[in-house]
Design a protein around this motif. Structure first.
Motif, PDB file in Angstrom:
ATOM      1  N   ALA A 159       0.835  -1.209   0.000  1.00 24.97           N
ATOM      2  CA  ALA A 159       0.000   0.000   0.000  1.00 24.97           C
ATOM      3  C   ALA A 159       0.865   1.253   0.000  1.00 24.97           C
ATOM      4  CB  ALA A 159      -0.922  -0.011   1.215  1.00 24.97           C
ATOM      5  N   PHE A 160       1.964   1.219   0.758  1.00 26.81           N
ATOM      6  CA  PHE A 160       2.878   2.362   0.790  1.00 26.81           C
ATOM      7  C   PHE A 160       3.467   2.638  -0.592  1.00 26.81           C
ATOM      8  CE2 PHE A 160       4.234   3.279   5.362  1.00 26.81           C
ATOM      9  CZ  PHE A 160       3.934   4.618   5.239  1.00 26.81           C
ATOM     10  N   VAL A 161       3.849   1.592  -1.296  1.00 26.56           N
ATOM     11  CA  VAL A 161       4.432   1.759  -2.629  1.00 26.56           C
ATOM     12  C   VAL A 161       3.402   2.357  -3.587  1.00 26.56           C
ATOM     13  CG1 VAL A 161       5.388   0.553  -4.626  1.00 26.56           C
ATOM     14  CG2 VAL A 161       6.133  -0.074  -2.322  1.00 26.56           C
ATOM     15  N   VAL A 162       2.166   1.841  -3.534  1.00 22.92           N
ATOM     16  CA  VAL A 162       1.090   2.352  -4.396  1.00 22.92           C
ATOM     17  C   VAL A 162       0.866   3.836  -4.128  1.00 22.92           C
ATOM     18  CG1 VAL A 162      -1.378   2.221  -4.905  1.00 22.92           C
ATOM     19  CG2 VAL A 162      -0.040   0.117  -4.658  1.00 22.92           C
ATOM     20  N   LEU A 163       0.787   4.201  -2.849  1.00 20.31           N
ATOM     21  CA  LEU A 163       0.558   5.591  -2.490  1.00 20.31           C
ATOM     22  C   LEU A 163       1.737   6.482  -2.892  1.00 20.31           C
ATOM     23  CD1 LEU A 163      -1.080   5.139   1.018  1.00 20.31           C
ATOM     24  CD2 LEU A 163      -2.177   6.006  -1.037  1.00 20.31           C
ATOM     25  N   SER A 164       2.944   5.941  -2.800  1.00 14.64           N
ATOM     26  CA  SER A 164       4.130   6.712  -3.193  1.00 14.64           C
ATOM     27  C   SER A 164       4.096   7.031  -4.680  1.00 14.64           C
ATOM     28  CB  SER A 164       5.406   5.938  -2.850  1.00 14.64           C
ATOM     29  OG  SER A 164       5.516   5.723  -1.453  1.00 14.64           O
ATOM     30  N   VAL A 165       3.741   6.040  -5.492  1.00 13.86           N
ATOM     31  CA  VAL A 165       3.635   6.262  -6.940  1.00 13.86           C
ATOM     32  C   VAL A 165       2.564   7.310  -7.239  1.00 13.86           C
ATOM     33  CG1 VAL A 165       3.004   5.202  -9.139  1.00 13.86           C
ATOM     34  CG2 VAL A 165       4.488   3.970  -7.534  1.00 13.86           C
ATOM     35  N   ALA A 166       1.429   7.198  -6.556  1.00 13.56           N
ATOM     36  CA  ALA A 166       0.338   8.153  -6.772  1.00 13.56           C
ATOM     37  C   ALA A 166       0.745   9.561  -6.360  1.00 13.56           C
ATOM     38  CB  ALA A 166      -0.900   7.708  -5.986  1.00 13.56           C
ATOM     39  N   ALA A 181      -7.405  -1.655   2.789  1.00 11.58           N
ATOM     40  CA  ALA A 181      -7.624  -1.289   4.190  1.00 11.58           C
ATOM     41  C   ALA A 181      -6.407  -0.581   4.766  1.00 11.58           C
ATOM     42  CB  ALA A 181      -7.954  -2.532   5.003  1.00 11.58           C
ATOM     43  N   ALA A 182      -5.206  -1.103   4.453  1.00 12.15           N
ATOM     44  CA  ALA A 182      -3.984  -0.453   4.938  1.00 12.15           C
ATOM     45  C   ALA A 182      -3.833   0.927   4.308  1.00 12.15           C
ATOM     46  CB  ALA A 182      -2.764  -1.319   4.621  1.00 12.15           C
ATOM     47  N   ALA A 183      -4.170   1.020   3.026  1.00  6.07           N
ATOM     48  CA  ALA A 183      -4.056   2.308   2.333  1.00  6.07           C
ATOM     49  C   ALA A 183      -4.984   3.348   2.944  1.00  6.07           C
ATOM     50  CB  ALA A 183      -4.373   2.133   0.854  1.00  6.07           C
ATOM     51  N   ALA A 184      -6.143   2.907   3.448  1.00  7.76           N
ATOM     52  CA  ALA A 184      -7.083   3.846   4.064  1.00  7.76           C
ATOM     53  C   ALA A 184      -6.453   4.551   5.262  1.00  7.76           C
ATOM     54  CB  ALA A 184      -8.347   3.108   4.497  1.00  7.76           C
ATOM     55  N   LEU A 185      -5.546   3.861   5.970  1.00 12.43           N
ATOM     56  CA  LEU A 185      -4.853   4.481   7.099  1.00 12.43           C
ATOM     57  C   LEU A 185      -3.699   5.372   6.646  1.00 12.43           C
ATOM     58  CD1 LEU A 185      -4.632   1.465   9.583  1.00 12.43           C
ATOM     59  CD2 LEU A 185      -6.096   3.475   9.799  1.00 12.43           C
ATOM     60  N   LEU A 186      -3.185   5.119   5.451  1.00  9.60           N
ATOM     61  CA  LEU A 186      -2.000   5.825   4.969  1.00  9.60           C
ATOM     62  C   LEU A 186      -2.316   6.909   3.954  1.00  9.60           C
ATOM     63  CD1 LEU A 186       0.155   2.612   4.344  1.00  9.60           C
ATOM     64  CD2 LEU A 186       0.299   4.128   6.320  1.00  9.60           C
ATOM     65  N   LEU A 187      -3.607   7.038   3.621  1.00  8.40           N
ATOM     66  CA  LEU A 187      -4.003   7.917   2.520  1.00  8.40           C
ATOM     67  C   LEU A 187      -3.458   9.330   2.646  1.00  8.40           C
ATOM     68  CD1 LEU A 187      -7.751   6.936   1.947  1.00  8.40           C
ATOM     69  CD2 LEU A 187      -5.810   6.428   0.488  1.00  8.40           C
ATOM     70  N   TYR A 188      -3.414   9.854   3.851  1.00  6.57           N
ATOM     71  CA  TYR A 188      -3.086  11.264   4.026  1.00  6.57           C
ATOM     72  C   TYR A 188      -1.652  11.493   4.474  1.00  6.57           C
ATOM     73  CZ  TYR A 188      -7.984  10.997   3.464  1.00  6.57           C
ATOM     74  OH  TYR A 188      -9.200  10.675   2.954  1.00  6.57           O
ATOM     75  N   SER A 189      -0.841  10.427   4.388  1.00  5.97           N
ATOM     76  CA  SER A 189       0.560  10.567   4.775  1.00  5.97           C
ATOM     77  C   SER A 189       1.348  11.389   3.766  1.00  5.97           C
ATOM     78  CB  SER A 189       1.208   9.180   4.925  1.00  5.97           C
ATOM     79  OG  SER A 189       1.025   8.402   3.769  1.00  5.97           O
ATOM     80  N   PHE A 190       0.749  11.669   2.591  1.00  7.62           N
ATOM     81  CA  PHE A 190       1.443  12.449   1.578  1.00  7.62           C
ATOM     82  C   PHE A 190       0.810  13.824   1.355  1.00  7.62           C
ATOM     83  CE2 PHE A 190       3.064   8.239   0.422  1.00  7.62           C
ATOM     84  CZ  PHE A 190       4.413   8.530   0.253  1.00  7.62           C
ATOM     85  N   LEU A 191      -0.123  14.225   2.225  1.00 10.82           N
ATOM     86  CA  LEU A 191      -0.638  15.587   2.125  1.00 10.82           C
ATOM     87  C   LEU A 191       0.523  16.566   2.317  1.00 10.82           C
ATOM     88  CD1 LEU A 191      -4.023  15.597   4.095  1.00 10.82           C
ATOM     89  CD2 LEU A 191      -3.683  15.944   1.654  1.00 10.82           C
ATOM     90  N   GLY A 202     -11.960   7.081   0.263  1.00 11.90           N
ATOM     91  CA  GLY A 202     -11.351   6.385   1.385  1.00 11.90           C
ATOM     92  C   GLY A 202     -11.482   7.107   2.700  1.00 11.90           C
ATOM     93  N   ALA A 203     -11.898   8.373   2.675  1.00 11.65           N
ATOM     94  CA  ALA A 203     -12.050   9.128   3.918  1.00 11.65           C
ATOM     95  C   ALA A 203     -13.181   8.592   4.776  1.00 11.65           C
ATOM     96  CB  ALA A 203     -12.293  10.598   3.602  1.00 11.65           C
ATOM     97  N   GLY A 204     -14.116   7.864   4.168  1.00 11.77           N
ATOM     98  CA  GLY A 204     -15.230   7.300   4.928  1.00 11.77           C
ATOM     99  C   GLY A 204     -16.485   8.142   4.787  1.00 11.77           C
TER     100      GLY A 204
END
Length: 458
Positions: free
Chosen positions: A62-69, A211-221, A426-428
């Protein structure tokens, strides 16, 4: 020769009513990159490994996917800054593409996210200070610490953009270097048995990644920081894109390597319940018990630097909108140091009120609700900016745009739009519902401001 793409043609900053005189740009590549890195890496990284540990090492995917995005978003903002190299980027792009109402919604949404997040970050400092100087649960002392964490970076902003850049550079080094040391040196002490199962969630692998990405979604704001401050950046047509990509990549390296190191240093069953995973990792490397103190010091520096950058962002977005008459006029005034002083005062005062509310009200307070709302409001400007880029690309004609460049830019913009949409989803349900209400609550402000504009024109 083929003419350059319309998305890459720089547009001069418009001469707007009440516009300030052109200001000297003070952020070079290093300072702009530090602004991006410092705003992305806040206090959350110190808890992230424990937060995703229940899903197993699949969370690294999930971290890798979010990093690419996030890198795609950085590329998007670099392209948009070539077209509009001015302060307030994420407000300017929707305004230019879709008109003043879209620009206002983007500015209002981003500003809301900024000042609420700033208050939340100031409160987060308290927990780390308590490790260094026990506060014994005294709410008055905790409130004073949070207020100091808010107003000290605000003071740096009042001093001017040169001071903001210097503080950001120093604080980024103070937090980035120790985290990178843990992320690299720690790899030599990794024990494969500590990683635990690949998928510990009991869900399917795609479900666990989501599910893991949902917790990490905003780590790149914060990836947009250089674009928002483009008016302060030297040679913004080139520097904004480079700083955005470099800052995002640096943050991604620390995130991914740091999480891998912590996963391999702390046994999985302990990591799931850890309150300070990086401190536990440092203790595992040194065999001592001083990891908590060391990480607390790094965390305080990290969050203080993050606050320094976010206060600047919170002042510059309404500054750009106010120059168009889409935010109250005082927000357009610039202090001697080149920072919109009223915007800094506004965010500091609003943050102070939220901090006071946090330490005087019960657990189900407006403060907590507003923090939840920021998970939605922070992503709306991303979505609108990606849509603006798609709009301009669709408007282009084949005679004026190189096919390869058009395909590349369309791919980046489309994927950025999809990623932003995914972030919002993913914010819910609660965050989207409450965030939409708060977003639409700004409409009366827009109506009043536009009405005053028509009245003045008449």
């Amino acid at each position: 020769m083929t003419a350059p793409s319309p998305t890459e043609a720089p547009a001069p900053e418009p001469a707007l009513a009440g516009a300030a005189a052109p200001r000297r740009r003070t952020f070079g590549l290093a300072a702009a990159t530090a602004l991006v890195t410092g705003n992305i890496i806040g206090g959350g990284i110190f808890a992230l490994p424990a937060a995703v540990a229940p899903y197993g090492t699949v969370s690294l995917v999930a971290f890798v996917v979010l990093s690419v995005a996030a890198v795609l978003l950085a590329l998007l903002f670099g392209k948009l800054a070539r077209r509009s190299p001015v302060t307030g980027g994420l407000y300017v792009y929707p305004r230019d593409a879709f008109g003043p109402f879209a620009g206002f919604l983007s500015a209002w949404s981003y500003w809301t996210m900024c000042w609420v997040s700033i208050a939340a970050l100031a409160v987060a400092v308290v927990g780390y200070v308590d490790v260094l100087i026990p506060l014994h649960g005294n709410h008055a002392l905790e409130g004073l610490v949070a207020l100091a964490a808010l107003w000290l970076p605000a003071a740096a902003n009042f001093a001017g953009t040169r001071w903001v850049g210097a503080v950001q550079l120093v604080s980024t080094v103070l937090k980035f270097v120790p985290l990178l040391l843990v992320a690299t040196i720690g790899l030599f002490f990794v024990d494969a048995d500590n990683f635990g199962p690949f998928n510990a969630s009991g869900q399917s692998t795609p479900g666990a990644v989501a599910a893991a990405a949902a917790l990490l979604l905003y780590s790149f704001l914060g990836v947009e920081s250089a674009a928002v401050s483009a008016g302060e950046v030297e040679d913004p047509e080139r520097t904004v894109g480079r700083a955005s990509v470099l800052g995002t990549l640096a943050s991604a390296v620390v995130y991914i390597l740091g999480t891998v190191a912590v996963f391999g240093l702390v046994p999985h069953d302990r990591l799931v319940n850890s309150g300070a995973p990086f401190a536990d990792a440092v203790n595992a490397i040194t065999g001592g018990s001083w990891g908590g103190t060391a990480i607390a010091l790094v965390a305080v520096a990290s969050i203080t630097g993050c606050l320094n950058g976010w206060i600047l962002m919170a002042a510059q977005m309404p500054y750009a909108a106010a120059r168009d008459g889409l935010f109250p006029k005082p927000f357009s005034k610039v202090g001697k140091g080149g920072v919109p002083a009223f915007g800094v005062w506004a965010v500091a005062v609003l943050g102070t009120l939220l901090i006071a509310l946090n330490y005087t009200a019960g657990p189900d307070t407006t403060f907590r609700v507003l923090v939840l709302i920021t998970t939605f409001t922070g992503c709306v400007p991303y979505l609108l900016s990606a849509a603006a880029q798609l709009f301009w690309l669709v408007q282009g004609t084949p005679e004026r745009v190189r096919p390869a460049g058009l395909a590349r830019d369309l791919t980046v913009a489309a994927l950025s739009f999809a990623f932003s949409f995914w972030l919002i989803a993913g914010a819910g349900y609660a965050a989207v519902y409450q965030g939409a209400l708060f977003l639409f609550a700004g409409i009366p402000v827009y109506v009043w401001l536009r009405g005053r504009q028509k009245e003045t024109a008449a």
